[in-house]
Design a protein around this motif. Structure first.
Motif, PDB file in Angstrom:
ATOM      1  N   VAL B 333       0.847  -1.166   0.016  1.00  0.00           N
ATOM      2  CA  VAL B 333      -0.029  -0.185  -0.060  1.00  0.00           C
ATOM      3  C   VAL B 333       0.959   1.342  -0.036  1.00  0.00           C
ATOM      4  O   VAL B 333       1.902   1.318   0.644  1.00  0.00           O
ATOM      5  N   PRO B 334       0.619   2.266  -0.815  1.00  0.00           N
ATOM      6  CA  PRO B 334       1.373   3.310  -0.781  1.00  0.00           C
ATOM      7  C   PRO B 334       1.377   4.160   0.645  1.00  0.00           C
ATOM      8  O   PRO B 334       0.567   4.094   1.184  1.00  0.00           O
ATOM      9  N   ASP B 335       2.639   4.517   0.800  1.00  0.00           N
ATOM     10  CA  ASP B 335       2.701   5.247   2.060  1.00  0.00           C
ATOM     11  C   ASP B 335       1.779   6.098   2.361  1.00  0.00           C
ATOM     12  O   ASP B 335       1.225   7.072   1.421  1.00  0.00           O
ATOM     13  N   GLY B 336       1.347   6.342   3.690  1.00  0.00           N
ATOM     14  CA  GLY B 336       0.348   7.333   4.107  1.00  0.00           C
ATOM     15  C   GLY B 336      -0.862   7.213   3.964  1.00  0.00           C
ATOM     16  O   GLY B 336      -1.938   7.991   4.241  1.00  0.00           O
ATOM     17  N   ARG B 337      -1.435   6.067   3.037  1.00  0.00           N
ATOM     18  CA  ARG B 337      -2.791   5.983   2.630  1.00  0.00           C
ATOM     19  C   ARG B 337      -3.665   5.218   3.805  1.00  0.00           C
ATOM     20  O   ARG B 337      -4.913   5.480   3.886  1.00  0.00           O
ATOM     21  N   ARG B 370     -14.486  -6.357  -5.638  1.00  0.00           N
ATOM     22  CA  ARG B 370     -13.394  -7.202  -6.296  1.00  0.00           C
ATOM     23  C   ARG B 370     -13.068  -8.297  -5.249  1.00  0.00           C
ATOM     24  O   ARG B 370     -12.029  -9.110  -5.472  1.00  0.00           O
ATOM     25  N   GLY B 371     -14.140  -8.759  -4.496  1.00  0.00           N
ATOM     26  CA  GLY B 371     -13.795 -10.125  -3.861  1.00  0.00           C
ATOM     27  C   GLY B 371     -13.207 -10.204  -2.600  1.00  0.00           C
ATOM     28  O   GLY B 371     -12.796 -11.322  -2.280  1.00  0.00           O
ATOM     29  N   VAL B 372     -12.900  -9.173  -1.920  1.00  0.00           N
ATOM     30  CA  VAL B 372     -12.264  -9.039  -0.803  1.00  0.00           C
ATOM     31  C   VAL B 372     -13.282  -8.303   0.251  1.00  0.00           C
ATOM     32  O   VAL B 372     -13.842  -7.240   0.194  1.00  0.00           O
ATOM     33  N   VAL B 373     -13.846  -9.320   1.066  1.00  0.00           N
ATOM     34  CA  VAL B 373     -14.903  -8.662   2.052  1.00  0.00           C
ATOM     35  C   VAL B 373     -14.528  -8.607   3.465  1.00  0.00           C
ATOM     36  O   VAL B 373     -14.096  -9.533   4.049  1.00  0.00           O
ATOM     37  N   GLY B 374     -14.630  -7.185   3.751  1.00  0.00           N
ATOM     38  CA  GLY B 374     -14.482  -6.805   5.199  1.00  0.00           C
ATOM     39  C   GLY B 374     -15.551  -5.888   5.438  1.00  0.00           C
ATOM     40  O   GLY B 374     -16.398  -6.161   4.939  1.00  0.00           O
ATOM     41  N   ALA B 399      -5.810 -10.068  -0.186  1.00  0.00           N
ATOM     42  CA  ALA B 399      -6.561  -8.854   0.211  1.00  0.00           C
ATOM     43  C   ALA B 399      -5.531  -7.808   0.197  1.00  0.00           C
ATOM     44  O   ALA B 399      -6.160  -6.341  -0.197  1.00  0.00           O
ATOM     45  N   ALA B 400      -4.287  -7.654   0.721  1.00  0.00           N
ATOM     46  CA  ALA B 400      -3.537  -6.717   0.988  1.00  0.00           C
ATOM     47  C   ALA B 400      -3.188  -6.167  -0.567  1.00  0.00           C
ATOM     48  O   ALA B 400      -3.267  -4.922  -0.812  1.00  0.00           O
ATOM     49  N   ARG B 401      -3.161  -6.869  -1.576  1.00  0.00           N
ATOM     50  CA  ARG B 401      -2.811  -6.476  -2.839  1.00  0.00           C
ATOM     51  C   ARG B 401      -4.001  -5.924  -3.532  1.00  0.00           C
ATOM     52  O   ARG B 401      -3.685  -4.782  -4.161  1.00  0.00           O
ATOM     53  N   VAL B 402      -5.180  -6.262  -3.351  1.00  0.00           N
ATOM     54  CA  VAL B 402      -6.204  -5.638  -3.907  1.00  0.00           C
ATOM     55  C   VAL B 402      -6.509  -4.163  -3.143  1.00  0.00           C
ATOM     56  O   VAL B 402      -6.818  -3.322  -3.935  1.00  0.00           O
ATOM     57  N   LEU B 403      -6.312  -4.099  -1.887  1.00  0.00           N
ATOM     58  CA  LEU B 403      -6.201  -2.940  -1.163  1.00  0.00           C
ATOM     59  C   LEU B 403      -5.445  -1.827  -1.829  1.00  0.00           C
ATOM     60  O   LEU B 403      -5.738  -0.779  -1.955  1.00  0.00           O
ATOM     61  N   GLU B 405      -4.241  -1.976  -4.843  1.00  0.00           N
ATOM     62  CA  GLU B 405      -4.778  -1.584  -6.048  1.00  0.00           C
ATOM     63  C   GLU B 405      -5.978  -0.561  -6.124  1.00  0.00           C
ATOM     64  O   GLU B 405      -5.846   0.456  -6.967  1.00  0.00           O
ATOM     65  N   VAL B 406      -6.843  -0.757  -5.157  1.00  0.00           N
ATOM     66  CA  VAL B 406      -7.984   0.110  -4.888  1.00  0.00           C
ATOM     67  C   VAL B 406      -7.297   1.349  -4.531  1.00  0.00           C
ATOM     68  O   VAL B 406      -7.740   2.657  -4.857  1.00  0.00           O
ATOM     69  N   LEU B 407      -6.369   1.562  -3.731  1.00  0.00           N
ATOM     70  CA  LEU B 407      -6.020   2.795  -3.235  1.00  0.00           C
ATOM     71  C   LEU B 407      -5.152   3.490  -4.322  1.00  0.00           C
ATOM     72  O   LEU B 407      -4.648   4.714  -3.996  1.00  0.00           O
ATOM     73  N   ARG B 408      -4.651   2.815  -5.075  1.00  0.00           N
ATOM     74  CA  ARG B 408      -3.723   3.718  -6.231  1.00  0.00           C
ATOM     75  C   ARG B 408      -4.355   4.498  -7.017  1.00  0.00           C
ATOM     76  O   ARG B 408      -5.570   4.260  -7.441  1.00  0.00           O
TER      77      ARG B 408
END
Lengths: 408, 408
Positions: B333-337, B370-374, B399-403, B405-408
């Motif tokens: 995940v990009p820093d600070g997000r 995207r199939g990651v359910v929290g 989950a971390a990878r999709v997170l 991607e979503v945050l980018r």
């Protein structure tokens, strides 16, 4: 075939509710214990399989929205409403009857104490609070135990009286009165309209327990001005073993309903996760915690058997069934072997017949062995419940005939 | 494949609990919301079908005896017992968590007031009762609402404090303290042994809410001297939506457990139908009304997935999962997000990770697409729960990878 057997066939042929029997899973037994646990409605198994496999298994948490889980307590309450004579928006389903008795009684005491007329001169120049709860002395025990706890926790004394004694026992001290619409043991139907009016005239609130009446006869909650009522759903409503109970809070009282169990489901904004409690408006105020979805949705399916069934027709058949049972008992059973505890006048009779009988426990055992299922109530009562949706007149005749055989 | 992807595969290969995943109905999604609603255990649908069709539909009322319905609350309590470090005979299942919080808190206040050391000199020559309940100020709201009602109905004041402030807030006035083992929002694990000891040293009783710890980590109720605890069963215990909660009353306290909800099921002789209440001995004293059988027996089946699974192994995997998730988040995940609200030390961490994130509601929506359910917790928290029985390390990496991607 005996005369009564012929009469039974004629009555069944003329019975407009007879086809409803097909909405249930039944076998060759005569099931006269629907006032303990209603029979399985035929649509329930597939519904529950869908709730488990698809709603829970596939949709998982999405079902709280997409499958209507979140709103089930009010939605199912609205399905019960017409059966007890209530307009929508006043009944919420959830918790056990005992827990709902506690909510209703405590709320009743709190309302009585905040009413304008709730304080009275005590003759010494001061005023005193409403500090007495009357409870039906012949009640199903749990109501009495819970009433005692409600009294203890609200600083009231608890006074057991028979329903007939209630009008004479009411006073300016009375805060709440807990009454059964139908006595679980004898099947006696109490006079809800006049008792409610008497309680209200005394400035108190009546809480009605409808466990043994809802689904068997018209209740008329709205019409008769009832403020608070509770009931179970596993007897004449066929919701399944231990299915959730319900709470009725009359619309005009809802803003004053001050629950002793203010769970997050009764918050005005449940997902706000706010530390301060702000009660929801409407029936939802009677909710407590997360609703028990599997049991609740089984109940919802079970209530669909009522579609298009007027409760007045159910009452007419219920009285015909109990009349016919008493007629058959008189005709078949040897003199002096049983005594009916159930009132003869229709206006005082629920949907069951209770027969006092020597060796009642053993007699019931033998009835069950022969395919006639009622229940035994300590120490000497045979209890037979008549569910008009699936009990027919031939069942009734057979039950009385087998009873006579067992007693000979 | 990335280094972390390779590492995930290695961790999954070495995971002795990995085969347990087959005991659940799962699909291609990464389900990190088992701390809200556990996934469906594969054996539940057939069990429930049997309960509905055979036990209810065929045996009907006979099932109260023959299918073990009557004893289900204690029997299922004994199944939960090893998961929370309790010997048999101390846990009873039924009602919602909110209702059980009420029972436990009121009973705690009553016990504190009848203890030998419960009265203290107030400095004015008199004595005063224990009249204060402390409640975790960061609690899941329902506990706070119910605690306020319990305080109101027992003549106590309610004082919200953080768990860290509890030792300093205890006094001779303290009657009861309601604490969460794991914070529902941040995932912080509180120190149950030392907090319990501090509360007891002050002559008060702790009530522990185990909703977010039971089934994810060892609790050690017996070992740590806990007196009263409650929990839900639909999170890490996978009992189904709104499945019944449970109440633990330590054996030595059971004879003094004075329930505010003494229903007929907690009577020493429930079928005696006696007007006076005499409480049952043992765990059954915590029961209230008729148990909710469909939901309860679904839970019983769900608990069978724990057969042969040591909770210590579950805890080890849980920590490995949350460690690995945090590692992947840092890497991807990009820093600070995002900022983790979940404590880094293992001794302070439950089985979830909470990430503070701008636009958290929108981000969670896109994760779910995207199939990651929290889940999203107002106002800015992404909450990910890790159920060691069915979540694997590849799920975590994805989950971390999709997170990211979503945050980018």
């Amino acid at each position: 075939m005996s005369d009564l057997g012929t009469k039974a066939r004629e009555l069944d042929s003329a019975d407009e509710l007879a086809p409803l029997r097909d909405r249930f899973v039944l076998d060759g037994t005569v099931y006269l214990d629907g006032n303990s646990l209603g029979a399985l409605p035929a649509n329930v198994p597939d519904r529950i399989a869908d709730v488990v496999r698809r709603q829970w298994g596939e949709l998982r948490i999405r079902s709280w929205e997409e499958s209507g889980w979140w709103t089930a307590p009010e939605r199912i309450g609205d399905r019960i409403a017409p059966l007890v004579g209530a307009a929508p928006g006043q009944i919420v389903v959830g918790d056990s009857t005992s827990v709902n008795v506690f909510k209703a009684l405590v709320a009743a005491v709190r309302m009585a104490r905040t009413d304008g007329g709730a304080r009275t001169d005590d003759g010494t120049g001061g005023t005193r609070d409403r500090d007495e709860i009357l409870v039906d002395a012949t009640t199903f025990p749990t109501d009495g135990y819970i009433a005692r706890s409600a009294a203890r926790m609200t600083g009231c004394t608890l006074r057991p009286v028979t329903p007939a004694e209630v009008p004479g026992a009411l006073s300016a001290r009375t805060a709440a009165v807990l009454l059964n619409h139908v006595d679980y043991r004898t099947g006696r139907l109490h006079d809800l309209p006049s008792l409610t009016a008497a309680v209200h005239a005394a400035g108190a609130y009546a809480v009605w327990d409808l466990c043994h009446s809802a689904g068997a006869l018209p209740v008329g909650l709205d019409e008769h001005g009832v403020g608070l009522a509770v009931g179970c759903t596993y007897k004449y409503l066929n919701g399944g073993p231990g299915s959730p109970a319900y709470l009725y809070v009359r619309r005009e009282l809802q803003d004053r309903f001050d629950s002793p169990l203010p769970g997050w489901n009764s918050h005005a904004e449940p997902f706000g996760m706010r530390p301060d409690f702000e009660p929801a408006s409407g029936a939802r105020r009677g909710r407590v915690g997360t609703p028990d979805i599997l049991s609740m949705l089984a109940l919802e399916a079970a209530l669909e058997v009522w579609d298009g069934v007027p409760v007045e027709a159910v009452r007419a058949k219920s009285l015909a069934l109990t009349d016919f049972f008493l007629e058959c008992v008189v005709a078949y059973v040897p003199d002096g072997r049983v005594t009916s505890l159930t009132p003869v006048p229709h206006g005082e009779r629920g949907s069951q017949v209770a027969l006092r009988c020597a060796d009642a426990g053993e007699v019931m055992k033998r009835l069950i062995e022969r395919g006639v299922v009622g229940d035994f109530r300590h120490p000497d009562v045979l209890r037979f419940g008549f569910t008009p949706l699936y009990v027919g007149f031939a069942d009734v005749e057979r039950a009385a005939r087998v009873l006579a055989e067992v007693l000979r």
